[in-house]
Design a protein around this motif. Sequence first.
Motif, PDB file in Angstrom:
ATOM      1  N   LYS A 169       1.023  -1.073   0.022  1.00 45.11           N
ATOM      2  CA  LYS A 169      -0.063  -0.239   0.115  1.00 45.11           C
ATOM      3  C   LYS A 169       0.852   1.274  -0.059  1.00 45.11           C
ATOM      4  N   ARG A 170       0.267   2.368  -0.601  1.00 48.86           N
ATOM      5  CA  ARG A 170       1.171   3.517  -0.567  1.00 48.86           C
ATOM      6  C   ARG A 170       1.458   3.861   0.753  1.00 48.86           C
ATOM      7  N   GLY A 171       2.598   4.048   0.993  1.00 47.09           N
ATOM      8  CA  GLY A 171       3.175   4.564   2.427  1.00 47.09           C
ATOM      9  C   GLY A 171       3.778   3.464   3.109  1.00 47.09           C
ATOM     10  N   ASP A 172       3.702   2.176   2.513  1.00 48.77           N
ATOM     11  CA  ASP A 172       4.210   1.171   3.422  1.00 48.77           C
ATOM     12  C   ASP A 172       5.630   1.128   3.670  1.00 48.77           C
ATOM     13  N   ARG A 173       6.190   0.974   4.671  1.00 51.07           N
ATOM     14  CA  ARG A 173       7.754   0.804   4.780  1.00 51.07           C
ATOM     15  C   ARG A 173       7.964  -0.508   4.718  1.00 51.07           C
ATOM     16  N   VAL A 174       9.086  -0.898   3.795  1.00 52.26           N
ATOM     17  CA  VAL A 174       9.281  -2.260   3.430  1.00 52.26           C
ATOM     18  C   VAL A 174      10.830  -2.658   3.690  1.00 52.26           C
ATOM     19  N   TYR A 210      22.662  -7.107   1.017  1.00 45.17           N
ATOM     20  CA  TYR A 210      22.069  -5.982   1.431  1.00 45.17           C
ATOM     21  C   TYR A 210      20.818  -6.101   1.972  1.00 45.17           C
ATOM     22  N   ASP A 211      20.400  -5.325   3.019  1.00 50.79           N
ATOM     23  CA  ASP A 211      19.167  -4.715   3.324  1.00 50.79           C
ATOM     24  C   ASP A 211      18.992  -3.274   3.287  1.00 50.79           C
ATOM     25  N   VAL A 212      17.752  -3.103   2.676  1.00 50.52           N
ATOM     26  CA  VAL A 212      17.474  -1.808   2.486  1.00 50.52           C
ATOM     27  C   VAL A 212      15.856  -1.435   2.916  1.00 50.52           C
ATOM     28  N   LEU A 213      15.776  -0.406   3.205  1.00 50.93           N
ATOM     29  CA  LEU A 213      14.345   0.189   3.826  1.00 50.93           C
ATOM     30  C   LEU A 213      14.061   1.101   2.439  1.00 50.93           C
ATOM     31  N   VAL A 214      12.511   1.051   1.899  1.00 54.45           N
ATOM     32  CA  VAL A 214      11.661   1.807   1.064  1.00 54.45           C
ATOM     33  C   VAL A 214      10.529   2.180   1.609  1.00 54.45           C
ATOM     34  N   THR A 215      10.127   3.516   1.345  1.00 51.47           N
ATOM     35  CA  THR A 215       8.648   3.921   1.528  1.00 51.47           C
ATOM     36  C   THR A 215       8.065   3.941   0.281  1.00 51.47           C
ATOM     37  N   VAL A 216       7.056   3.265   0.223  1.00 52.04           N
ATOM     38  CA  VAL A 216       6.099   2.791  -1.110  1.00 52.04           C
ATOM     39  C   VAL A 216       5.576   4.040  -1.691  1.00 52.04           C
ATOM     40  N   LYS A 217       5.644   4.387  -2.799  1.00 52.01           N
ATOM     41  CA  LYS A 217       4.901   5.356  -3.455  1.00 52.01           C
ATOM     42  C   LYS A 217       3.725   4.574  -4.130  1.00 52.01           C
ATOM     43  N   ASP A 218       2.700   5.392  -4.738  1.00 52.08           N
ATOM     44  CA  ASP A 218       1.506   4.865  -5.273  1.00 52.08           C
ATOM     45  C   ASP A 218       1.732   4.618  -6.544  1.00 52.08           C
ATOM     46  N   GLY A 219       1.734   3.384  -7.274  1.00 52.04           N
ATOM     47  CA  GLY A 219       1.695   3.095  -8.754  1.00 52.04           C
ATOM     48  C   GLY A 219       2.354   1.579  -8.913  1.00 52.04           C
ATOM     49  N   VAL A 220       3.101   1.577  -9.937  1.00 49.52           N
ATOM     50  CA  VAL A 220       3.471   0.432 -10.568  1.00 49.52           C
ATOM     51  C   VAL A 220       5.039   0.667 -10.762  1.00 49.52           C
ATOM     52  N   PHE A 221       5.884  -0.121 -10.320  1.00 48.15           N
ATOM     53  CA  PHE A 221       7.429   0.133 -10.293  1.00 48.15           C
ATOM     54  C   PHE A 221       8.137  -1.033 -10.590  1.00 48.15           C
ATOM     55  N   ALA A 247      11.830  -7.529 -10.802  1.00 43.22           N
ATOM     56  CA  ALA A 247      10.562  -7.876 -10.403  1.00 43.22           C
ATOM     57  C   ALA A 247       9.509  -6.530 -10.436  1.00 43.22           C
ATOM     58  N   VAL A 248       8.387  -6.712  -9.746  1.00 45.26           N
ATOM     59  CA  VAL A 248       7.592  -5.322  -9.834  1.00 45.26           C
ATOM     60  C   VAL A 248       7.022  -5.134  -8.688  1.00 45.26           C
ATOM     61  N   LEU A 249       6.771  -4.017  -8.484  1.00 46.09           N
ATOM     62  CA  LEU A 249       6.240  -3.583  -6.980  1.00 46.09           C
ATOM     63  C   LEU A 249       4.819  -2.815  -7.589  1.00 46.09           C
ATOM     64  N   ARG A 250       3.876  -3.183  -7.024  1.00 46.27           N
ATOM     65  CA  ARG A 250       2.382  -2.849  -7.603  1.00 46.27           C
ATOM     66  C   ARG A 250       1.686  -2.451  -6.271  1.00 46.27           C
ATOM     67  N   THR A 251       0.948  -1.220  -6.287  1.00 46.48           N
ATOM     68  CA  THR A 251       0.040  -0.840  -5.124  1.00 46.48           C
ATOM     69  C   THR A 251      -1.260  -0.928  -5.695  1.00 46.48           C
ATOM     70  N   ARG A 252      -1.596  -0.937  -7.213  1.00 46.56           N
ATOM     71  CA  ARG A 252      -2.986  -1.066  -7.551  1.00 46.56           C
ATOM     72  C   ARG A 252      -2.829  -1.531  -9.006  1.00 46.56           C
ATOM     73  N   GLY A 253      -4.307  -1.961  -9.376  1.00 46.70           N
ATOM     74  CA  GLY A 253      -4.252  -2.558 -10.859  1.00 46.70           C
ATOM     75  C   GLY A 253      -3.476  -3.776 -11.188  1.00 46.70           C
ATOM     76  N   LYS A 254      -3.792  -4.258 -12.331  1.00 48.42           N
ATOM     77  CA  LYS A 254      -3.050  -5.559 -12.855  1.00 48.42           C
ATOM     78  C   LYS A 254      -3.046  -5.499 -14.047  1.00 48.42           C
ATOM     79  N   ASN A 255      -3.131  -4.281 -15.012  1.00 46.50           N
ATOM     80  CA  ASN A 255      -2.780  -4.423 -16.381  1.00 46.50           C
ATOM     81  C   ASN A 255      -1.616  -4.454 -16.836  1.00 46.50           C
ATOM     82  N   PRO A 256      -1.265  -5.316 -17.898  1.00 47.28           N
ATOM     83  CA  PRO A 256       0.267  -5.247 -18.252  1.00 47.28           C
ATOM     84  C   PRO A 256       1.031  -3.834 -18.324  1.00 47.28           C
TER      85      PRO A 256
END
Length: 556
Positions: free
Chosen positions: A323-328, A376-387, A402-411
Motif C-alpha cells: 500500500k502507498r506509504g508502506d515501509r518495506v 544488502y538490507d534496504v528500507l523503502v517507503t512505497v509510493k503509489d503506482g507500479v514500479f 521484479a515488480v512493485l504494485r500498489t494497484r491495478g493488474k494491467n500489463p
Amino acid sequence: MHEKTRRAVLGTGIAAAGSGLLTACGSPGPRPHAGGHGGVDGDATGAPARAGAPADDVPAEYVSPHGPEVAAVEQRRGPGPVREFRLTATATTLDIGARKVASWAYEDQVPGREIRVTAGDTIALTLANNLPQSTTLHWHGIRLRNDMDGVPGVTQRAIRTGAAFDYRFTAFYPGTYWIHPHSGVQLDRGLYAPLIVEDPKEPLTYDKEWVVVLDDWLDGVGGRTPDKVFERLGGGKSGHSMEGMEGMGGGGKPGAKAEGGAKSTAKGTAKGGAKGTGVRATARRKAAPSESGPLGGHAGDVAYPYYLVNGRSPESPQVFRAKRGDRVRIRIINAGGDTAFRVALGGHRMTVTHTDGYPVVPARTDALLLGMGERYDVLVTVKDGVFPLAVIAEGKGRSAMAVLRTRGKNPVKFPRPKELDGELLTADRLKAAEEVRLTPKEPDRIIRMRLTGSMRRWDWAINDRPYDPSQRYPVRAGERVRISFINGTDMWHPVHLHGHTFALPDDGPRKDTTILLPHHKVNVDLDADNPGLWMVHCHNVYHSESGMMTILGYQK
C-alpha cells in the motif's frame, strides 16, 4: 521429474523483455585433488566414506573441525529452541518464466524454500542427496561451528548419492544469509536458498519484508551445464596436476583446453547470451565484451542466457504488492556464479541498513552494486503506482526484474529507471553501526594474500599457489588478525571468508564478502574467535574451482 514454479506470480502478463526494460535510455578431497570445494566419496585409500565423518587427518598443531575447541565455543553459545528442517537435493525440471529447464534444486524449486529462524535458535537440518553427484551444504555468512561449515575434505566428507547428513548448530547472529553447495560448480545450478536469522530485539520498524535473490542462469539451456562451461574455460588446468580432480575442488577434465581466458579490450557492453556453452570472450570464438567501470574493467567470464529475480525471468516477473506509504524491508542476496548485479527500485531511493547481516550507519542511495555472495538490507517507503525492481547484470548488457504494485493488474512495459544511472553505492562507502565496530587494536598477526592468475592462462590462485587442502595460513584464538588482500590480476574478485566477519578499513562495515578491484589492495581486520579450519576464496565459482582459494587454520 517434478515441475514446480518458485511461487504463484500475481499480475501475469506484465510486459517487459530482458534487455528492453534497461535500454530505453541509454571443494576439496584428500590429495591429489587440487580444487577446494569437494566431491570426495572416500578417503585416500578409496575406502567408502561415512557422510559427515572427519574427511582428512588434521596436523597435530591445528585445531580439528571436530575437536573439543570447536565444541567448547558452541557450548558457550548455548543450545536454543530447536528448529527442524529437511531438504532434498534432486534433479528436477524448473519453470523460470521464459522456459522450463532441467537442473538441480532443493525441493524442486528455485530459490529453495526460505529457512527462517530467530537468533539463538538451534538449526537442525537434514540434507538428503538425490543428485547424481556428491554434495554438501554451506551456510554462507553464518558464524557457526566449524564441523557444520559444509566443505568436503576440510570439515566433513561429501554426502554421497542416496545418503543424508544432519547439520546442527546454534544460529547466534541475526542477519541475511543463504545456503548453497560447496561441491564443484553446483552453485551455478538451482541449488541455493535464503537463510534469514531474525533479531529478537529488532530495532527497525517496517510493515512488510521481501527477500530478493538474484541469479545468473545457463543450466539446461541449449545443452549447457556449469561443468561444461568450466571445462570450456580451462577445466581448472593451471599448470599443476588435475588428475583425479572432481568437484569444487575439481570438476574439470585433465588436459582440457584453456579457451575461456582471453580478455577483451573492446569497449561497450554485451548484447544477449552467447550460444554453445555460454562462455564469454573465449580465445577461439569472439563474443561481445563484458566491461564495467565500477568493477574496474572486465566484468565476467560467462555470458548467461537468463538473469533471474527469485527464480523468474523478466518475461514473467514476481509481483510484490504493498500500500502507498508502506515501509518495506528488502533483503537482497546475490546468488550468482559469475555476475555482479546493479539494483534499483524505480521511482524510489533506498536506505541501506545492513550488509552481509551486520548493521551500518543508514545510507541513502539510488542503486546498489552487489558482488557474488554479498547481501544488502534496504528500507523503502512505497509510493503509489507500479514500479520495476530493476536489476542489471553489471557489464553484461542484460537485465532482470521484479515488480512493485500498489494497484491495478494491467500489463505494463517499463522504461529504464533513472535510478540505475544515479548514485551507486558500494560497501567501501558505508560505516559500521557503532555497536558492531571492532575495538581499535593493532593486529597481532598480518597475513598477506595476493590474488594471482589471468584470464588467458586460467591459472587462478592465491599467492601463486593453486588450492591445496594441506595449505594453512595459521592464526591463534584471541588474536586480532589483519588479512591484506592484494589483487594482482586484471579482473575483479569477490573474496569470501568462512565462519567470520571482518571489518573494512576506517570503521567500514562488517563483512564476510568484499569486492576487490583489479590491482587494488584492501586490509581487513577480524577477531579470531571461532576455531577450526576455514576457507578463504573468490566467490566467482569458476575462479575458486580452478584454484583461487585457501584455508585459514587455528593453531592449538
